[in-house]
Design a protein around this motif. Structure first.
Motif, PDB file in Angstrom:
ATOM      1  N   GLY A  11       0.808  -1.214   0.000  1.00 14.16           N
ATOM      2  CA  GLY A  11       0.000   0.000   0.000  1.00 14.16           C
ATOM      3  C   GLY A  11       0.843   1.266   0.000  1.00 14.16           C
ATOM      4  N   ILE A  12       2.153   1.134   0.066  1.00 19.96           N
ATOM      5  CA  ILE A  12       3.036   2.297   0.026  1.00 19.96           C
ATOM      6  C   ILE A  12       3.172   2.724  -1.435  1.00 19.96           C
ATOM      7  CG2 ILE A  12       5.405   3.107   0.416  1.00 19.96           C
ATOM      8  CD1 ILE A  12       5.472   1.262   2.868  1.00 19.96           C
ATOM      9  N   GLN A  13       2.698   3.910  -1.721  1.00 23.99           N
ATOM     10  CA  GLN A  13       2.629   4.380  -3.102  1.00 23.99           C
ATOM     11  C   GLN A  13       3.863   5.190  -3.476  1.00 23.99           C
ATOM     12  OE1 GLN A  13       0.133   3.395  -5.358  1.00 23.99           O
ATOM     13  NE2 GLN A  13      -0.045   1.976  -3.640  1.00 23.99           N
ATOM     14  N   ILE A  14       4.976   4.489  -3.601  1.00 23.33           N
ATOM     15  CA  ILE A  14       6.234   5.081  -4.058  1.00 23.33           C
ATOM     16  C   ILE A  14       6.594   4.390  -5.365  1.00 23.33           C
ATOM     17  CG2 ILE A  14       8.703   5.331  -3.581  1.00 23.33           C
ATOM     18  CD1 ILE A  14       8.004   5.574  -0.626  1.00 23.33           C
ATOM     19  N   ARG A  15       7.079   5.158  -6.305  1.00 20.35           N
ATOM     20  CA  ARG A  15       7.460   4.614  -7.612  1.00 20.35           C
ATOM     21  C   ARG A  15       8.951   4.818  -7.819  1.00 20.35           C
ATOM     22  NH1 ARG A  15       3.123   2.908 -10.119  1.00 20.35           N
ATOM     23  NH2 ARG A  15       1.123   3.764  -9.542  1.00 20.35           N
ATOM     24  N   GLY A  16       9.500   4.072  -8.737  1.00 21.89           N
ATOM     25  CA  GLY A  16      10.928   4.198  -9.031  1.00 21.89           C
ATOM     26  C   GLY A  16      11.717   3.050  -8.440  1.00 21.89           C
ATOM     27  N   ASN A  17      13.014   3.062  -8.706  1.00 23.09           N
ATOM     28  CA  ASN A  17      13.892   2.010  -8.213  1.00 23.09           C
ATOM     29  C   ASN A  17      13.898   1.951  -6.690  1.00 23.09           C
ATOM     30  OD1 ASN A  17      14.709   1.177 -10.764  1.00 23.09           O
ATOM     31  ND2 ASN A  17      16.478   2.547 -10.812  1.00 23.09           N
ATOM     32  N   THR A  20      15.571   4.474  -4.301  1.00 22.97           N
ATOM     33  CA  THR A  20      14.998   5.818  -4.107  1.00 22.97           C
ATOM     34  C   THR A  20      13.879   5.832  -3.070  1.00 22.97           C
ATOM     35  OG1 THR A  20      13.291   5.629  -5.840  1.00 22.97           O
ATOM     36  CG2 THR A  20      15.508   6.358  -6.534  1.00 22.97           C
ATOM     37  N   TRP A  21      13.420   4.670  -2.640  1.00 27.17           N
ATOM     38  CA  TRP A  21      12.259   4.606  -1.749  1.00 27.17           C
ATOM     39  C   TRP A  21      12.486   5.306  -0.415  1.00 27.17           C
ATOM     40  CZ3 TRP A  21       7.939   0.634  -1.538  1.00 27.17           C
ATOM     41  CH2 TRP A  21       7.488   0.333  -2.823  1.00 27.17           C
ATOM     42  N   TRP A  22      13.620   5.106   0.200  1.00 23.52           N
ATOM     43  CA  TRP A  22      13.865   5.686   1.526  1.00 23.52           C
ATOM     44  C   TRP A  22      13.765   7.212   1.457  1.00 23.52           C
ATOM     45  CZ3 TRP A  22      13.616   3.797   6.192  1.00 23.52           C
ATOM     46  CH2 TRP A  22      14.155   4.515   7.263  1.00 23.52           C
ATOM     47  N   GLY A  23      14.428   7.819   0.497  1.00 31.87           N
ATOM     48  CA  GLY A  23      14.373   9.265   0.334  1.00 31.87           C
ATOM     49  C   GLY A  23      12.986   9.759  -0.039  1.00 31.87           C
ATOM     50  N   GLN A  24      12.307   9.045  -0.926  1.00 34.32           N
ATOM     51  CA  GLN A  24      10.961   9.448  -1.319  1.00 34.32           C
ATOM     52  C   GLN A  24       9.964   9.341  -0.163  1.00 34.32           C
ATOM     53  OE1 GLN A  24       9.181   8.399  -5.171  1.00 34.32           O
ATOM     54  NE2 GLN A  24      11.052   7.212  -5.541  1.00 34.32           N
ATOM     55  N   ALA A  25      10.211   8.433   0.771  1.00 33.25           N
ATOM     56  CA  ALA A  25       9.294   8.246   1.898  1.00 33.25           C
ATOM     57  C   ALA A  25       9.368   9.393   2.900  1.00 33.25           C
ATOM     58  CB  ALA A  25       9.596   6.927   2.607  1.00 33.25           C
ATOM     59  N   ALA A  26      10.482  10.110   2.935  1.00 34.37           N
ATOM     60  CA  ALA A  26      10.652  11.219   3.878  1.00 34.37           C
ATOM     61  C   ALA A  26       9.510  12.221   3.733  1.00 34.37           C
ATOM     62  CB  ALA A  26      12.001  11.897   3.658  1.00 34.37           C
ATOM     63  N   GLY A  27       8.815  12.494   4.814  1.00 32.04           N
ATOM     64  CA  GLY A  27       7.707  13.441   4.805  1.00 32.04           C
ATOM     65  C   GLY A  27       6.392  12.874   4.317  1.00 32.04           C
ATOM     66  N   ARG A  28       6.424  11.702   3.704  1.00 29.86           N
ATOM     67  CA  ARG A  28       5.198  11.071   3.207  1.00 29.86           C
ATOM     68  C   ARG A  28       4.777   9.893   4.076  1.00 29.86           C
ATOM     69  NH1 ARG A  28       6.083   9.522  -2.887  1.00 29.86           N
ATOM     70  NH2 ARG A  28       3.953   8.792  -2.632  1.00 29.86           N
ATOM     71  N   TYR A  29       5.770   9.154   4.574  1.00 29.03           N
ATOM     72  CA  TYR A  29       5.523   7.976   5.398  1.00 29.03           C
ATOM     73  C   TYR A  29       6.483   8.009   6.578  1.00 29.03           C
ATOM     74  CZ  TYR A  29       3.111   6.139   1.293  1.00 29.03           C
ATOM     75  OH  TYR A  29       2.253   5.965   0.230  1.00 29.03           O
ATOM     76  N   GLU A  30       6.028   7.489   7.696  1.00 31.08           N
ATOM     77  CA  GLU A  30       6.905   7.354   8.845  1.00 31.08           C
ATOM     78  C   GLU A  30       7.980   6.319   8.509  1.00 31.08           C
ATOM     79  OE1 GLU A  30       6.733   5.808  13.436  1.00 31.08           O
ATOM     80  OE2 GLU A  30       4.882   6.563  12.544  1.00 31.08           O
ATOM     81  N   ARG A  31       9.197   6.562   8.988  1.00 31.89           N
ATOM     82  CA  ARG A  31      10.310   5.634   8.779  1.00 31.89           C
ATOM     83  C   ARG A  31      10.963   5.343  10.117  1.00 31.89           C
ATOM     84  NH1 ARG A  31      14.054   8.836   4.645  1.00 31.89           N
ATOM     85  NH2 ARG A  31      14.050  10.164   6.465  1.00 31.89           N
ATOM     86  N   GLY A  32      11.569   4.161  10.230  1.00 30.56           N
ATOM     87  CA  GLY A  32      12.233   3.848  11.480  1.00 30.56           C
ATOM     88  C   GLY A  32      13.019   2.555  11.424  1.00 30.56           C
ATOM     89  N   ALA A  33      13.478   2.113  12.599  1.00 26.98           N
ATOM     90  CA  ALA A  33      14.325   0.925  12.710  1.00 26.98           C
ATOM     91  C   ALA A  33      13.624  -0.230  13.411  1.00 26.98           C
ATOM     92  CB  ALA A  33      15.611   1.287  13.459  1.00 26.98           C
TER      93      ALA A  33
END
Length: 172
Positions: A22-28, A31-44
């Protein structure tokens, strides 16, 4: 049930991860980690439904992404992903182990089908992108939202019920 979309085409990891998470990121994948910034929460912290974003390496130049189908422990998860050890195919409930020195999911080993065990390589990862924990500013999803959410729910439910004998199940 989750195998139906997998049999329809030759899957790349990013396309398949987008379909089932359901994560709507496109591209290789790299690039997902950078594209997720500000759009989706990220963590460890591993969570079911999150996407693990692998960093690119010399042998894996465009990185890799895989959805967490089950959290086994704080250092082990099962992944559902495409195009890893079987080109174009989907693998479900594949073991991934955190081998980072600081227990922070910055390096992993992943099940590799041809050897029938964890692979010998260690892969650097950025962390997890959380589909269900997006910031308020997340843009609206495309028209496939209901289908994508349904696919993610089916994939997670199927993975939760599937046996982990040998750690690998292949969709045709």
């Amino acid at each position: 049930m989750a195998a139906a979309p997998a049999s329809a085409q030759f899957w790349q990891c990013a396309t398949y991860a987008r379909e089932i998470s359901g994560i709507q990121i496109r591209g290789n994948a790299n690039t997902w980690w950078g594209q997720a910034a500000g759009r989706y929460e990220r963590g460890a912290e591993p969570r079911v439904g999150a996407v693990l974003a692998f960093k690119p390496t010399r042998r894996m130049r465009v990185g890799h992404v895989a959805m967490v189908s089950r959290v086994v422990s704080d250092r082990e998860v099962l992944l559902t992903h495409a195009n890893w050890s079987r080109p174009g195919r989907v693998e479900t409930n594949v073991r991934a182990i955190d081998v980072s020195p600081n227990n922070d999911w910055s390096e992993v080993k992943v099940w590799y089908g041809p050897t029938g065990d964890l692979g010998s390589s260690t892969y650097p990862v950025n962390g997890f992108i959380y589909a269900d924990h997006a910031p308020e500013t997340r843009p609206a999803l495309d028209n496939g939202t209901e289908r994508t959410t349904a696919l993610a729910n089916v994939a997670i439910a199927a993975a939760a019920k599937a046996p982990v004998t040998g750690g690998l199940s292949l969709a045709q």
